[in-house]
Design a protein around this motif. Structure first.
Motif, PDB file in Angstrom:
ATOM      1  N   MET A  62      44.949  28.542  27.312  1.00  0.00           N
ATOM      2  CA  MET A  62      46.334  28.981  27.318  1.00  0.00           C
ATOM      3  C   MET A  62      46.508  30.306  28.079  1.00  0.00           C
ATOM      4  O   MET A  62      47.488  30.500  28.772  1.00  0.00           O
ATOM      5  N   VAL A  63      45.529  31.216  27.946  1.00  0.00           N
ATOM      6  CA  VAL A  63      45.593  32.516  28.609  1.00  0.00           C
ATOM      7  C   VAL A  63      45.565  32.335  30.127  1.00  0.00           C
ATOM      8  O   VAL A  63      46.334  32.965  30.855  1.00  0.00           O
ATOM      9  N   LYS A  64      44.675  31.481  30.622  1.00  0.00           N
ATOM     10  CA  LYS A  64      44.572  31.200  32.061  1.00  0.00           C
ATOM     11  C   LYS A  64      45.855  30.561  32.578  1.00  0.00           C
ATOM     12  O   LYS A  64      46.313  30.872  33.677  1.00  0.00           O
ATOM     13  N   LEU A  65      46.421  29.666  31.791  1.00  0.00           N
ATOM     14  CA  LEU A  65      47.650  28.982  32.186  1.00  0.00           C
ATOM     15  C   LEU A  65      48.787  29.994  32.358  1.00  0.00           C
ATOM     16  O   LEU A  65      49.525  29.945  33.335  1.00  0.00           O
ATOM     17  N   LEU A  66      48.894  30.927  31.415  1.00  0.00           N
ATOM     18  CA  LEU A  66      49.948  31.944  31.494  1.00  0.00           C
ATOM     19  C   LEU A  66      49.768  32.809  32.744  1.00  0.00           C
ATOM     20  O   LEU A  66      50.735  33.097  33.455  1.00  0.00           O
ATOM     21  N   ALA A  67      48.536  33.194  33.045  1.00  0.00           N
ATOM     22  CA  ALA A  67      48.260  33.999  34.251  1.00  0.00           C
ATOM     23  C   ALA A  67      48.608  33.214  35.511  1.00  0.00           C
ATOM     24  O   ALA A  67      49.161  33.764  36.474  1.00  0.00           O
ATOM     25  N   THR A  68      48.330  31.925  35.516  1.00  0.00           N
ATOM     26  CA  THR A  68      48.643  31.067  36.664  1.00  0.00           C
ATOM     27  C   THR A  68      50.151  30.967  36.871  1.00  0.00           C
ATOM     28  O   THR A  68      50.642  31.073  37.993  1.00  0.00           O
ATOM     29  N   ILE A  69      50.880  30.797  35.789  1.00  0.00           N
ATOM     30  CA  ILE A  69      52.348  30.701  35.860  1.00  0.00           C
ATOM     31  C   ILE A  69      52.934  32.035  36.340  1.00  0.00           C
ATOM     32  O   ILE A  69      53.800  32.068  37.213  1.00  0.00           O
ATOM     33  N   GLU A  70      52.433  33.135  35.768  1.00  0.00           N
ATOM     34  CA  GLU A  70      52.928  34.451  36.168  1.00  0.00           C
ATOM     35  C   GLU A  70      52.705  34.680  37.660  1.00  0.00           C
ATOM     36  O   GLU A  70      53.604  35.137  38.371  1.00  0.00           O
ATOM     37  N   HIS A  71      51.533  34.348  38.141  1.00  0.00           N
ATOM     38  CA  HIS A  71      51.233  34.535  39.563  1.00  0.00           C
ATOM     39  C   HIS A  71      52.122  33.654  40.426  1.00  0.00           C
ATOM     40  O   HIS A  71      52.604  34.088  41.483  1.00  0.00           O
ATOM     41  N   ALA A  72      52.344  32.430  39.998  1.00  0.00           N
ATOM     42  CA  ALA A  72      53.194  31.505  40.760  1.00  0.00           C
ATOM     43  C   ALA A  72      54.628  32.027  40.866  1.00  0.00           C
ATOM     44  O   ALA A  72      55.299  31.814  41.877  1.00  0.00           O
ATOM     45  N   VAL A  73      55.093  32.727  39.847  1.00  0.00           N
ATOM     46  CA  VAL A  73      56.449  33.276  39.850  1.00  0.00           C
ATOM     47  C   VAL A  73      56.511  34.585  40.648  1.00  0.00           C
ATOM     48  O   VAL A  73      57.386  34.775  41.489  1.00  0.00           O
ATOM     49  N   LYS A  74      55.585  35.487  40.391  1.00  0.00           N
ATOM     50  CA  LYS A  74      55.671  36.840  40.945  1.00  0.00           C
ATOM     51  C   LYS A  74      55.129  36.983  42.366  1.00  0.00           C
ATOM     52  O   LYS A  74      55.592  37.849  43.103  1.00  0.00           O
ATOM     53  N   LYS A  75      54.183  36.186  42.774  1.00  0.00           N
ATOM     54  CA  LYS A  75      53.586  36.321  44.111  1.00  0.00           C
ATOM     55  C   LYS A  75      54.620  36.113  45.223  1.00  0.00           C
ATOM     56  O   LYS A  75      54.749  36.946  46.124  1.00  0.00           O
ATOM     57  N   PRO A  76      55.385  35.012  45.206  1.00  0.00           N
ATOM     58  CA  PRO A  76      56.332  34.809  46.315  1.00  0.00           C
ATOM     59  C   PRO A  76      57.490  35.812  46.329  1.00  0.00           C
ATOM     60  O   PRO A  76      58.040  36.110  47.381  1.00  0.00           O
ATOM     61  N   ILE A  77      57.830  36.361  45.189  1.00  0.00           N
ATOM     62  CA  ILE A  77      58.970  37.277  45.117  1.00  0.00           C
ATOM     63  C   ILE A  77      58.557  38.721  45.402  1.00  0.00           C
ATOM     64  O   ILE A  77      59.197  39.424  46.172  1.00  0.00           O
ATOM     65  N   TRP A  78      57.480  39.186  44.745  1.00  0.00           N
ATOM     66  CA  TRP A  78      57.081  40.588  44.833  1.00  0.00           C
ATOM     67  C   TRP A  78      55.691  40.793  45.425  1.00  0.00           C
ATOM     68  O   TRP A  78      55.166  41.901  45.378  1.00  0.00           O
ATOM     69  N   ASP A  79      55.085  39.768  45.954  1.00  0.00           N
ATOM     70  CA  ASP A  79      53.734  39.845  46.503  1.00  0.00           C
ATOM     71  C   ASP A  79      52.756  40.379  45.457  1.00  0.00           C
ATOM     72  O   ASP A  79      51.904  41.221  45.727  1.00  0.00           O
ATOM     73  N   CYS A  80      52.882  39.875  44.244  1.00  0.00           N
ATOM     74  CA  CYS A  80      52.076  40.308  43.098  1.00  0.00           C
ATOM     75  C   CYS A  80      50.588  40.187  43.385  1.00  0.00           C
ATOM     76  O   CYS A  80      50.127  39.193  43.925  1.00  0.00           O
ATOM     77  N   ARG A  81      49.842  41.216  42.998  1.00  0.00           N
ATOM     78  CA  ARG A  81      48.391  41.243  43.184  1.00  0.00           C
ATOM     79  C   ARG A  81      47.643  41.039  41.867  1.00  0.00           C
ATOM     80  O   ARG A  81      46.435  41.192  41.811  1.00  0.00           O
ATOM     81  N   MET A  82      48.367  40.730  40.796  1.00  0.00           N
ATOM     82  CA  MET A  82      47.789  40.430  39.478  1.00  0.00           C
ATOM     83  C   MET A  82      46.853  41.539  38.987  1.00  0.00           C
ATOM     84  O   MET A  82      45.716  41.309  38.605  1.00  0.00           O
ATOM     85  N   CYS A  83      47.380  42.751  38.952  1.00  0.00           N
ATOM     86  CA  CYS A  83      46.591  43.889  38.476  1.00  0.00           C
ATOM     87  C   CYS A  83      46.481  43.896  36.957  1.00  0.00           C
ATOM     88  O   CYS A  83      45.624  44.561  36.402  1.00  0.00           O
ATOM     89  N   GLY A  84      47.376  43.163  36.288  1.00  0.00           N
ATOM     90  CA  GLY A  84      47.350  43.108  34.837  1.00  0.00           C
ATOM     91  C   GLY A  84      48.144  44.217  34.163  1.00  0.00           C
ATOM     92  O   GLY A  84      48.264  44.258  32.954  1.00  0.00           O
ATOM     93  N   GLN A  85      48.678  45.135  34.948  1.00  0.00           N
ATOM     94  CA  GLN A  85      49.461  46.252  34.426  1.00  0.00           C
ATOM     95  C   GLN A  85      50.711  46.437  35.282  1.00  0.00           C
ATOM     96  O   GLN A  85      50.872  47.447  35.969  1.00  0.00           O
ATOM     97  N   CYS A  86      51.595  45.492  35.234  1.00  0.00           N
ATOM     98  CA  CYS A  86      52.766  45.472  36.094  1.00  0.00           C
ATOM     99  C   CYS A  86      53.699  46.653  35.825  1.00  0.00           C
ATOM    100  O   CYS A  86      54.031  46.960  34.687  1.00  0.00           O
ATOM    101  N   VAL A  87      54.107  47.309  36.912  1.00  0.00           N
ATOM    102  CA  VAL A  87      55.037  48.432  36.818  1.00  0.00           C
ATOM    103  C   VAL A  87      56.261  48.202  37.713  1.00  0.00           C
ATOM    104  O   VAL A  87      56.936  49.154  38.092  1.00  0.00           O
TER     105      VAL A  87
END
Length: 123
Positions: free
Chosen positions: A1-26
């Motif tokens: 479940m934890v991996k799935l949530l990270a995958t979903i978050e990346h799928a949402v945030k990467k195209p919009i904000w070029d998210c680098r998945m640092c784990g501490q979003c600001v």
């Protein structure tokens, strides 16, 4: 479940904000501009190498991430706009690739790395 949530978050945030998945979003305190997209991954404002035209010294083809963040933060709602000047702790590398959403809910994103304290002063 934890991996799935990270995958979903990346799928949402990467195209919009070029998210680098640092784990501490600001994003909320940086005008919805990811500071991890800075070639130097600076979390607290621009380096001394910003060119006169606002371009990055490392990647001259890009505008300084922090100049972009400042411009964007001025358009944010008041509570978020006021957080722009807050001191952000260094990124905890142990959180890289994890869900910042989950880390926010559990408080894991607010644990500063050992040896770093924003209140410390030089003796």
């Amino acid at each position: 479940m934890v991996k799935l949530l990270a995958t979903i978050e990346h799928a949402v945030k990467k195209p919009i904000w070029d998210c680098r998945m640092c784990g501490q979003c600001v994003l909320h305190s940086t005008g919805l501009t990811c500071p991890m997209t800075c070639p130097k991954t600076l979390r607290n404002g621009p380096c001394g190498g910003v060119r006169e035209d606002g371009r990055c010294e490392v990647r001259p083809e890009m505008r300084c991430v922090w100049l972009k963040a400042q411009t964007r933060s001025e358009r944010m709602p008041r509570p978020w706009r006021e957080e722009f000047d807050d001191l952000r702790p260094p990124v905890d590398g142990r959180l890289r690739g994890t869900s910042s959403w989950l880390n926010l809910l559990t408080g894991r994103d607010r644990v500063t790395p050992q040896g770093w304290d924003a209140g410390e002063r030089e003796a």
